[in-house]
Design a protein around this motif. Structure first.
Motif: not given
Lengths: 573, 197, 181, 362
Positions: D219-236
């Protein structure tokens, strides 16, 4: 030729007498020493009035009918003030207060002691120890009552009144009036838009019957054309039936009129005064050089008004001069540089002229300048002429003088043309010589500024013989048609500079509007030309050029630009 | 000075993890979504503009137009006070000048030759209406001004008068004329003169 | 219409000027004399006076318009002056004037004396005629009519209309006072 | 069919790949278009508005009931948007660095699509050899990270080429942001592969089909991946490179018309790629807990693709939802979160996972 300059302030009239006798009075509690006599409307010494004394103390007493340069009438009553005089005891000695100061008796009605009585400040002479209460409650009450009375029948049509914005009724209403009228009855209606003369429209309803206009035309112009007819409420200003008010000074009554009764037909419904930018200038219609204020908005001149200068025109100017501005906005103004008849640019034209003049043999160039040009322009032309060995002259313009302001010399700067050496004692005597020179072929280039030389002995066939004809002018004429290099110039309101009037008064004028199209003030391109041909003057500003000129020409006496105030200085010629 | 210091509570580690606020945010947005989305609630509060028109309240300050009096005459006397007072300099009046067209109603000597309002500049502040001594200009209810060029958005006198309609007020100049006519004529006719009426 | 002053009158006036230290002071006397002779002060008379006294016409014109006794128009043969001052006003002089004007077809609101187009009548509303005790009073040419009633007014008008061509003010108009009592 | 079977296997592979590329590209493009519509609609509903409901081709008016219904739904809006992007004036300001200015939008959009190559979006279709992945790479995840890190060049170049201060600031911000979060993202994935023991994404799915979804194990890896995905895609809440309120529009301030549209396309394609990655890595890809075996028939294959797309769509909705919920982070908060929280957490996660793998799961 030494040339001491008289400072402008002392130009009044009399030779300086020993220190004037003074009287001590109190104005609003402030003790002031005022001269015992002061010049009246004709400049003759007369007992100082309360109004003048208050002015010396820096207190302005409101008034309509009083005017510095008109006989006192005392009919508007606006200047009523309460005053007091030192009390004299039965022993003919002043009564003193406990602290030793003289006791003052306030002015009261003769048979009602305790009721303050006012005196009209414009016509009441002061006496030693007098106290003037220019803002006591009684004075204020008197003013308010007078103003209310004057406004009873006023039509309050400020929205369509040309005077709005510079109207004494408006100003005093703000200061002393009430917001609402107590007058509920119908107002007296009088004739409106009465055609008083060719330049004046009268609205009788607005008139406060101050008679300034009547006194002006009678006592200043000597044309007793106006009077008050009818009686009581129906009093109206009028000329005699069948006669028109048409002397050459009628428009001054428009300035004089403290309200909107007399308005100018020329300025009628043209522009509200608060939009006008005011520029100090000098009239160019004749050699008198009346000081003017140009009222312009967004590059359009809307009116000229006289600017008070006791050394030249007092507060007046003639109608001819005042209306002599419309040609500035004429559609056929020269707006483009033309070389060989084709539209060109300043740089091309000036380059060609410079090249031609630099290689011209001495004596092959002649310059016809205009006595309508400024001293600075003439000075540059003279520099050019000296370098080229050119004959120069200007053209005389004569007319009928009158006894008030209009001069016989219709050029604004004949004196300047003489002082700078462009023309000789008599303008125009060199013209035949120039004509002969062109005819014989010795003169190959002619530079003409602001004059139509075809009217003055150098006709089109002679002009056709020239290699180069440089013409700078404002409006098209036969000479500009023949020009090889046509340089569009600027009218006086479009540039800065100085003139010297027929009496030797050196006066500045300022720029009010921009020249149209490519037209430029002559000084700008003359400077370039003169610098290129005759060597640099070392300055690029009007101020610098002026100072250079006054240093070079002794008659100007080294007067600095900054020392020439808005009313000018008198040169001793 | 009474400055009240509001104590700022330090956030707990849980709060600092953004997770509670994240969940709270999800809740808020979900509730709105639920209320508005079709099939779930469908209560949008958006007004469907061109079909549904907004009811303009009294006193709304829309575009300023010139009005005519009851007799269809221009009320404006070209006093230019509105031009003077206009903060964005949207108003431009050309006065009639000495030989201009006389006013189209009795007794008023003056009427504008041209009266232009640049609606692109106008900020609908209402100072023109407030300053007008003739009650000739009013801010009306138009809020949707469109045009395909800048020139088109400069409304001239004709257009302003047409849009402005009629304002029934006291007819000041007419009233004056009637008053003058009701009065006795003058004991002596002063010539030369022309009465304005 | 040419304007000419008869030589004897001119001579009398020229002599009159010498009575005053300043010529201008004779203005009023001139105007009175001219009005007496012509019946009114015409514009030409004003200009003539001004020229005689070395003034501008407007100066004389100011005088003429100031004094109501100077006429600028010729008067009718019968000059009816109705008193408008307090006693007469209370006794109904306004109605009386209204009656005169209505009968003669004149404007009853006009301030100035009104003359009928045929030149027979002039009606004028004047200030006090100094007969307040017997208000309302009317002065017809030189004759005072007291306590004038509507019938008396009718009579004045009918008698006036008989005065065609007769010299002004020479024929006395009688009988009004009796009717008023 | 026979004709096809008789072809050379290499040619068969080529044709299959070409078809797969075409279909994936086409589907992604329309997905992008309609995710824009969904975004607009969802945002409208979240804000009590109506959203696009006017655009319709003239023909739609003549369809009874359905036409107006689709119009109100905004179905035709993306077409109008696309057309508008094509027809708008393509304005190139003076003083831009022309070559880079033109290159940047292309660089921004290409990596996003390239990532999709290694995503197994289904099991098989018809033939068991027809794997529903364009390139079944053994180093799939490495390829992904390699390509994704190229995406930043587009933005940096755009910021640099515009020769204007706001785009420049946007470019700089994005450089720092992308690099920071790529580390966190990469590290979060390491633990996944420690468990799976293979870098091939198909193997990851295979692992999950048997061993349960990784989101429960990591779950932790997923959480980090999710947040990083937001950052990588320049999404709010991490859209700092473009933040309208401070930087006007960041790196794409000076872009207009189709060039702007490419950036837009890139952003949404990135979202799709990120969603696909998350589905693949943590949510079992095309599998469901009871549907783990590769499909044998055509229908089963399509079902698997459908499952995959549905999961992906759910993540897209999450992207959109979060956008209308969170305010933008401050730049220092963003950096703090990346460097001081996620990277240590990810490292710790790797350590714990490695220990678990070493001692428990051996």
């Amino acid at each position: 030729m030494s040339a001491p300059v008289t400072p402008p302030a002392t130009a009044a009239t009399q030779a300086a007498p020993p220190p004037p006798e003074t009287v001590t009075v109190k104005v609003n509690g402030k003790t002031v020493q005022v001269p015992k006599t002061m010049p009246n409307w004709q400049g003759k010494p007369e007992a100082t009035t309360m109004l003048q004394a208050a002015r010396c103390a820096g207190v302005d007493i409101p008034h309509y009918c009083y005017h510095d340069k008109l006989p006192v009438a005392g009919n508007c009553r606006m200047c009523l003030v309460e005053f007091g005089t030192p009390m004299i005891g039965p022993d003919r000695k002043p009564v003193l207060n406990e602290d030793g100061s003289p006791k003052i008796a306030r002015s009261v009605l003769p048979y009602e002691p305790g009721t303050p009585r006012g005196a009209i400040a414009c016509a009441t002479p002061i006496s030693p120890g007098m106290e003037i209460y220019a803002d006591s409650p009684a004075t204020k009450q008197m003013r308010e009552a007078v103003l209310e009375s004057l406004l009873i029948n006023h039509p309050l049509d400020c929205p369509i009144c040309d005077q709005a914005g510079e109207c004494k009724l408006q100003e005093y209403s703000v200061q002393h009036g009430q917001a609402e009228s107590r007058f509920v009855e119908a107002k007296v209606h009088k004739p409106k838009a009465v055609d008083l003369g060719p330049r004046i429209i009268l609205d009788d309803e607005r008139c406060v019957l101050c008679t300034r206009c009547i006194r002006f035309t009678k006592d200043i112009v000597n044309d007793d054309a106006l009077g008050i007819v009818n009686r009581g409420s129906y009093n109206t200003i009028s000329a005699f039936p069948g006669k028109t008010f048409d002397n050459n000074y009628t428009l001054n009554t428009v300035d004089l009129c403290p309200v909107g009764a007399l308005t100018s037909k020329d300025f009628r419904f043209k522009m509200r005064v608060w939009f006008l930018k005011e520029t100090a200038s000098v009239c160019t219609t004749c050699g008198t050089g009346c000081n003017t204020t140009i009222g312009s908005r967004e590059g359009v001149v809307h009116r000229l008004e006289p600017r008070a200068n006791d050394a030249v025109n007092g507060p007046w100017m003639c109608d001819t001069g005042r209306l002599n501005y419309k040609w500035i906005a004429r559609a056929d103004r020269l707006k483009e540089v033309r070389v060989g008849g084709r539209k060109s640019t300043w740089s091309t034209a000036l380059r060609e002229i410079t090249a031609k003049l630099s290689t011209a043999p001495a004596g092959s160039v002649a310059i016809v300048a205009s006595a309508r040009q400024t001293n600075e322009e003439l000075f540059l032309l003279k520099r050019l002429a000296t370098k080229l060995g050119a004959i120069t002259d200007s053209i005389a313009r004569e007319g009928e003088p009158d006894r008030l302001l209009v001069s016989g010399d219709r050029n604004p700067n004949s004196t300047g043309a003489r002082l700078t050496g462009v023309s000789f004692t008599e303008a125009g005597i060199q013209l035949p010589k120039i004509a002969a020179g062109i005819a014989s072929g010795t003169i190959r280039s002619l530079i003409v500024f602001g004059e139509d030389v075809t009217q003055h002995g150098i006709d089109a066939s002679l002009l056709a013989k020239l290699d180069m004809l440089v013409v700078s002018d404002i409006l098209p004429n036969a000479t500009t048609e023949a020009a090889t290099h046509l340089l569009p110039g600027a009218a006086a309101p479009e540039k800065r500079g100085t003139f010297v009037n027929v009496k030797g008064r050196l006066q500045k004028f300022h720029k009010a509007v921009e020249a149209p199209g490519d037209a430029r003030p002559e000084i700008e391109f003359l400077q370039e030309l003169a610098d290129a041909v005759a060597g640099p003057t070392g300055t690029s500003t009007i101020e610098g050029l002026f100072n250079r000129m006054t240093a070079d020409i002794p008659a100007f006496g080294g007067v600095q630009w900054s020392a020439v105030g808005d009313t000018g200085v008198t040169l001793s010629l | 000075m009474s400055t009240k210091v509001v104590e700022r509570k330090p956030l707990s580690a849980w709060e600092r993890s953004y997770i509670p606020s994240f969940l709270g945010g999800l809740g808020v947005t979900w509730n709105h979504f639920k209320r508005t989305a079709p099939f779930l609630g469908n209560k949008p509060i958006t007004m469907e503009y061109p079909e549904q028109k907004w009811v303009v309240p009294e006193g709304y300050r829309g575009a300023p137009y010139l009005v005519k009096d009851q007799e269809g005459a221009t009320k404006c006397v070209s006093c230019q006070l509105c031009e003077f007072v206009c903060p964005p300099k949207a108003i431009r009046i050309t006065p009639p000048g000495e030989n201009g067209q006389p006013a189209d109603r009795a007794n008023a000597e003056k009427m504008p030759r041209e009266f232009e309002i640049n609606m692109l500049r106008c900020i609908f502040c209402g100072l023109c209406q407030e300053v007008c001594p003739e009650e000739a200009i009013f801010l009306q209810k138009d809020y949707s001004l469109t045009g395909t060029s800048r020139e088109e958005m400069v409304y001239n006198k004709e257009k302003l008068l047409k849009l402005g309609g009629t304002h029934a007020g006291i007819q000041k100049w007419k009233h004056k004329l009637e008053e003058a006519e009701a009065q006795e004529s003058f004991p002596v006719a002063t010539e030369p003169q022309k009465h304005s009426h | 219409m040419s304007f000419s002053v008869p030589a004897p009158l001119e001579a009398r006036l020229d002599e009159l000027v010498t009575h005053y230290p300043v010529k201008r002071s004779a203005s009023l006397m001139f105007l009175h004399a001219l009005q007496e002779h012509f019946g009114y002060v015409s514009r030409e008379a004003v200009e003539w006076t001004a020229a005689k006294l070395g003034l501008q016409p407007i100066n004389v014109y100011e005088l003429v318009t100031f004094y109501p006794m100077f006429r600028q128009e010729p008067l009718g043969t019968t000059h009816v002056k109705v008193c408008r001052t307090l006693s007469c006003a209370l006794a109904g002089s306004a109605a009386l004037r209204e009656q005169f004007c209505k009968k003669l077809g004149l404007d009853s609101h006009a301030h100035a004396p009104q003359t009928t187009p045929d030149g027979k009548f002039t009606v004028e509303f004047v200030e006090c005629l100094a007969a307040c005790g017997s208000a309302p009073v009317v002065l017809v040419n030189e004759d005072l009519h007291e306590r004038v009633t509507a019938q008396a007014a009718e009579k004045i008008l009918s008698e006036g209309s008989r005065l065609e061509g007769a010299a002004k003010g020479k024929t006395p108009v009688k009988g009004a006072s009796g009717a008023a009592s | 069919m026979d004709f096809f079977q008789n072809l050379d296997p290499a040619v068969q592979f080529f044709i299959f790949s070409a078809v797969k590329i075409g279909v994936v590209f086409g589907v992604t493009m329309s997905f992008v278009a309609y995710s824009v519509l969904v975004e607009r609609k969802v945002s409208a509903w979240i804000q009590d508005r109506v959203g696009p409901n006017r655009t319709s081709p003239p023909i739609a008016q003549f369809i009874p009931i359905l036409g107006p219904f689709l119009t109100r739904l905004g179905i035709f809006q993306p077409m109008a948007d696309g057309l508008k992007f094509l027809l708008k004036e393509d304005f190139t300001p003076n003083y831009v660095r022309l070559a880079y200015f033109w290159l940047a939008p292309a660089i921004a959009v290409i990596p996003a699509f390239l990532t999709l190559a290694v995503i197994p979006f289904g099991s098989t279709l018809g033939n068991p050899d027809n794997k529903m992945v364009i390139a079944d790479l053994d180093v799939g995840i490495l390829y992904t990270f390699g390509i994704v890190s190229l995406g930043v060049y587009g933005i940096v170049l755009a910021g640099y080429a515009a020769n204007s201060k706001y785009p420049f600031l946007g470019g700089i911000r994005s450089t720092a942001q992308m690099i920071s979060y790529e580390i966190a993202m990469g590290m979060s994935v390491v633990s996944v592969f420690l468990l799976v023991g293979d870098l091939n994404l198909s193997k990851v799915i295979e692992y999950q089909a048997h061993g349960g979804w990784l989101v429960f194990k990591q779950p932790l890896a997923f959480f980090i991946f999710l947040v990083a995905a937001f950052a990588e895609t320049n999404r709010l809440p991490f859209d700092l490179p473009e933040s309208e309120s401070e930087l006007v529009g960041g790196y794409h301030t000076e872009y207009s018309s189709m060039k702007f549209a490419l950036f837009f396309l890139g952003e949404y394609a990135n979202m799709i790629a990120s969603s696909a990655m998350m589905v693949t890595l943590f949510f079992g890809g095309w599998t469901l807990p009871f549907l783990g075996e590769p499909a044998s028939g055509l229908l089963g294959g399509l079902l698997h693709i459908g499952i995959f797309v549905a999961k992906m769509a759910a993540f897209m909705i999450l992207f959109i939802w979060v956008r209308w919920m969170f305010p933008r982070f401050r730049y220092d908060q963003l950096m703090d979160l990346g460097w001081r929280r996620f990277i240590p957490l990810a490292l710790a996660n790797i350590l714990v996972t490695a220990l678990v793998v070493a001692f428990v799961n051996r």
